[in-house]
Design a protein around this motif. Structure first.
Motif, PDB file in Angstrom:
ATOM      1  N   ILE A 127     -22.756  -8.180   8.701  1.00  0.00           N
ATOM      2  CA  ILE A 127     -23.987  -7.152   8.342  1.00  0.00           C
ATOM      3  C   ILE A 127     -24.202  -6.032   9.386  1.00  0.00           C
ATOM      4  CG2 ILE A 127     -25.638  -8.346   9.666  1.00  0.00           C
ATOM      5  CD1 ILE A 127     -27.599  -8.349   7.042  1.00  0.00           C
ATOM      6  N   ALA A 128     -23.859  -6.003  10.604  1.00  0.00           N
ATOM      7  CA  ALA A 128     -23.898  -4.885  11.421  1.00  0.00           C
ATOM      8  C   ALA A 128     -23.287  -3.677  10.760  1.00  0.00           C
ATOM      9  CB  ALA A 128     -23.417  -5.323  12.921  1.00  0.00           C
ATOM     10  N   ALA A 129     -21.964  -4.084  10.454  1.00  0.00           N
ATOM     11  CA  ALA A 129     -20.980  -3.094   9.964  1.00  0.00           C
ATOM     12  C   ALA A 129     -21.431  -2.355   8.520  1.00  0.00           C
ATOM     13  CB  ALA A 129     -19.581  -3.788   9.756  1.00  0.00           C
ATOM     14  N   GLU A 130     -22.172  -3.391   7.924  1.00  0.00           N
ATOM     15  CA  GLU A 130     -22.712  -2.689   6.785  1.00  0.00           C
ATOM     16  C   GLU A 130     -23.795  -1.556   6.992  1.00  0.00           C
ATOM     17  OE1 GLU A 130     -23.909  -5.849   4.072  1.00  0.00           O
ATOM     18  OE2 GLU A 130     -22.335  -7.172   4.561  1.00  0.00           O
ATOM     19  N   HIS A 131     -24.589  -2.141   7.907  1.00  0.00           N
ATOM     20  CA  HIS A 131     -25.553  -1.016   8.412  1.00  0.00           C
ATOM     21  C   HIS A 131     -25.174   0.045   9.106  1.00  0.00           C
ATOM     22  CE1 HIS A 131     -28.663  -4.844   8.424  1.00  0.00           C
ATOM     23  NE2 HIS A 131     -28.960  -4.069   7.421  1.00  0.00           N
ATOM     24  N   ARG A 132     -24.133  -0.092   9.776  1.00  0.00           N
ATOM     25  CA  ARG A 132     -23.294   1.161  10.284  1.00  0.00           C
ATOM     26  C   ARG A 132     -22.858   2.024   9.442  1.00  0.00           C
ATOM     27  NH1 ARG A 132     -19.667  -1.685  12.827  1.00  0.00           N
ATOM     28  NH2 ARG A 132     -21.559  -2.320  14.234  1.00  0.00           N
ATOM     29  N   ARG A 133     -22.066   1.582   8.459  1.00  0.00           N
ATOM     30  CA  ARG A 133     -21.580   2.141   7.125  1.00  0.00           C
ATOM     31  C   ARG A 133     -22.621   3.124   6.379  1.00  0.00           C
ATOM     32  NH1 ARG A 133     -17.663   5.104   5.342  1.00  0.00           N
ATOM     33  NH2 ARG A 133     -16.649   4.495   3.341  1.00  0.00           N
ATOM     34  N   LEU A 134     -23.886   2.390   6.029  1.00  0.00           N
ATOM     35  CA  LEU A 134     -24.968   2.968   5.368  1.00  0.00           C
ATOM     36  C   LEU A 134     -25.437   4.073   6.212  1.00  0.00           C
ATOM     37  CD1 LEU A 134     -26.878   0.057   3.965  1.00  0.00           C
ATOM     38  CD2 LEU A 134     -25.741   1.724   2.707  1.00  0.00           C
ATOM     39  N   LYS A 135     -25.601   4.100   7.523  1.00  0.00           N
ATOM     40  CA  LYS A 135     -25.912   5.022   8.325  1.00  0.00           C
ATOM     41  C   LYS A 135     -24.981   6.347   8.420  1.00  0.00           C
ATOM     42  CE  LYS A 135     -24.591   5.370  12.485  1.00  0.00           C
ATOM     43  NZ  LYS A 135     -23.990   5.456  13.546  1.00  0.00           N
ATOM     44  N   GLU A 136     -23.669   6.143   8.377  1.00  0.00           N
ATOM     45  CA  GLU A 136     -22.570   6.910   8.575  1.00  0.00           C
ATOM     46  C   GLU A 136     -22.627   7.908   7.480  1.00  0.00           C
ATOM     47  OE1 GLU A 136     -19.134   4.689   9.363  1.00  0.00           O
ATOM     48  OE2 GLU A 136     -19.597   4.592  11.484  1.00  0.00           O
ATOM     49  N   LEU A 137     -22.738   7.018   6.268  1.00  0.00           N
ATOM     50  CA  LEU A 137     -22.648   7.781   4.747  1.00  0.00           C
ATOM     51  C   LEU A 137     -23.918   8.742   4.518  1.00  0.00           C
ATOM     52  CD1 LEU A 137     -21.385   4.502   2.759  1.00  0.00           C
ATOM     53  CD2 LEU A 137     -20.291   6.927   3.129  1.00  0.00           C
ATOM     54  N   ALA A 138     -24.976   8.083   5.092  1.00  0.00           N
ATOM     55  CA  ALA A 138     -26.254   8.921   4.757  1.00  0.00           C
ATOM     56  C   ALA A 138     -26.311  10.149   5.690  1.00  0.00           C
ATOM     57  CB  ALA A 138     -27.569   8.146   5.457  1.00  0.00           C
ATOM     58  N   LEU A 139     -25.782  10.026   6.556  1.00  0.00           N
ATOM     59  CA  LEU A 139     -25.673  11.485   7.476  1.00  0.00           C
ATOM     60  C   LEU A 139     -24.594  12.369   7.078  1.00  0.00           C
ATOM     61  CD1 LEU A 139     -26.356   9.655  11.107  1.00  0.00           C
ATOM     62  CD2 LEU A 139     -28.100  10.927   9.380  1.00  0.00           C
ATOM     63  N   ALA A 140     -23.532  11.619   6.413  1.00  0.00           N
ATOM     64  CA  ALA A 140     -22.456  12.613   5.986  1.00  0.00           C
ATOM     65  C   ALA A 140     -22.768  13.100   4.487  1.00  0.00           C
ATOM     66  CB  ALA A 140     -21.210  11.833   5.709  1.00  0.00           C
ATOM     67  N   ARG A 141     -24.061  12.620   4.019  1.00  0.00           N
ATOM     68  CA  ARG A 141     -24.486  13.128   2.780  1.00  0.00           C
ATOM     69  C   ARG A 141     -23.525  12.908   1.561  1.00  0.00           C
ATOM     70  NH1 ARG A 141     -29.810  15.394   3.568  1.00  0.00           N
ATOM     71  NH2 ARG A 141     -29.851  16.070   5.779  1.00  0.00           N
ATOM     72  N   ASP A 142     -22.939  11.605   1.579  1.00  0.00           N
ATOM     73  CA  ASP A 142     -22.019  11.104   0.682  1.00  0.00           C
ATOM     74  C   ASP A 142     -22.985  10.030  -0.465  1.00  0.00           C
ATOM     75  OD1 ASP A 142     -20.012  10.029  -1.132  1.00  0.00           O
ATOM     76  OD2 ASP A 142     -18.667   9.723   0.620  1.00  0.00           O
ATOM     77  N   ALA A 143     -23.524  10.594  -1.131  1.00  0.00           N
ATOM     78  CA  ALA A 143     -24.411   9.828  -1.883  1.00  0.00           C
ATOM     79  C   ALA A 143     -23.784   8.827  -2.863  1.00  0.00           C
ATOM     80  CB  ALA A 143     -25.191  10.931  -2.738  1.00  0.00           C
ATOM     81  N   ASP A 144     -22.597   9.151  -3.449  1.00  0.00           N
ATOM     82  CA  ASP A 144     -22.124   8.275  -4.287  1.00  0.00           C
ATOM     83  C   ASP A 144     -21.495   6.982  -3.797  1.00  0.00           C
ATOM     84  OD1 ASP A 144     -22.515  10.052  -6.688  1.00  0.00           O
ATOM     85  OD2 ASP A 144     -20.388  11.050  -6.194  1.00  0.00           O
ATOM     86  N   VAL A 145     -20.969   7.072  -2.531  1.00  0.00           N
ATOM     87  CA  VAL A 145     -20.498   5.983  -1.741  1.00  0.00           C
ATOM     88  C   VAL A 145     -21.696   5.167  -1.354  1.00  0.00           C
ATOM     89  CG1 VAL A 145     -18.849   4.956  -0.100  1.00  0.00           C
ATOM     90  CG2 VAL A 145     -18.474   7.039  -1.580  1.00  0.00           C
ATOM     91  N   ALA A 146     -22.392   6.022  -0.662  1.00  0.00           N
ATOM     92  CA  ALA A 146     -23.674   5.297  -0.104  1.00  0.00           C
ATOM     93  C   ALA A 146     -24.335   4.451  -1.276  1.00  0.00           C
ATOM     94  CB  ALA A 146     -24.596   6.314   0.341  1.00  0.00           C
TER      95      ALA A 146
END
Length: 233
Positions: free
Chosen positions: A180-199
């Protein structure tokens, strides 16, 4: 217990809430006021007030002439709640990625930093009560940039309604492979990368995983009504 009634009510409430969230009180279990009054050495009115507070938070259910019981593990409610969440939260996430400013980015980074450094469990294996607080803060920060206070409030209300089911998922299911830590890390990275579709895709799976496991548990153990719509992809 001794002291003012309001203090005693709070103490009873805190103990029962902890036992309920940690699985010490089973889904659907009756909460008998006489037994609880004897256990805590308080009046039944104190116990009734504590149980009423649990019911107000959706953790217990009050039934006329039948008293209180722990909320049941309802497959239909899990499915309905999850369906609602996957409609609302990804929509708010997409808007947050489109509209969020530098302050939003900073809040996402800060809340994730705290969450990632907070252990989920204590040394004795019980849930570290600081983790759900920081978990809530992180998800609230992710959606806060949407610029729509009503949408964010609805999303948060739905997440709060899922808290008991989330706790039962931890206690009742066997999903030890989840990172679950990796899931949260991925969500943070995608949000900051502005990758809405994958997020949105990642957030949807993040929301659906625990309910899917709980429904599987209910099927296996026959603990709930199994007529529900599918919530898996």
């Amino acid at each position: 217990m001794s002291g003012p009634a309001t203090t005693r009510t709070g103490e009873v409430f805190d103990v029962l809430r902890s036992e309920l969230l940690d699985g010490g009180l089973a889904p659907g279990q009756k909460l008998r006021m006489v037994e609880l009054a004897d256990r805590f050495r308080v009046s039944q009115s104190v116990v009734r007030e504590a149980l009423t507070r649990l019911a107000e938070q959706g953790l217990a259910v009050a039934t006329p002439q039948r008293g209180f019981r722990v909320r049941e593990l309802s497959v239909q409610d899990i499915a309905d709640l999850t369906e609602s969440r996957v409609q609302i939260e990804p929509a708010a996430m997409r808007l947050a990625i489109e509209r969020g400013d530098v302050r939003w980015e900073t809040d996402v980074l800060a809340t994730h930093h705290i969450l990632e450094r907070t252990p989920v469990t204590r040394d004795d294996g019980t849930v570290n009560e600081e983790w759900p607080v920081h978990h809530r803060d992180f998800h609230r920060a992710l959606l806060a940039g949407c610029g729509n206070a009503r949408l964010a409030a609805i999303a948060q209300s739905l997440r709060d309604s899922a808290e008991l089911y989330r706790r039962w998922y931890w206690v009742l299911t066997n999903d030890h492979q989840r990172d679950i830590a990796a899931e949260h890390r991925r969500l943070k990275e995608l949000a900051l990368a502005r990758d809405a579709d994958v997020a949105v895709e990642v957030l949807t799976e993040h929301i659906e995983r625990a309910p899917r496991q709980l429904i599987a548990y209910a099927r296996e153990h026959g603990v709930a009504n199994l007529h529900e719509p599918s919530i898996s992809h």
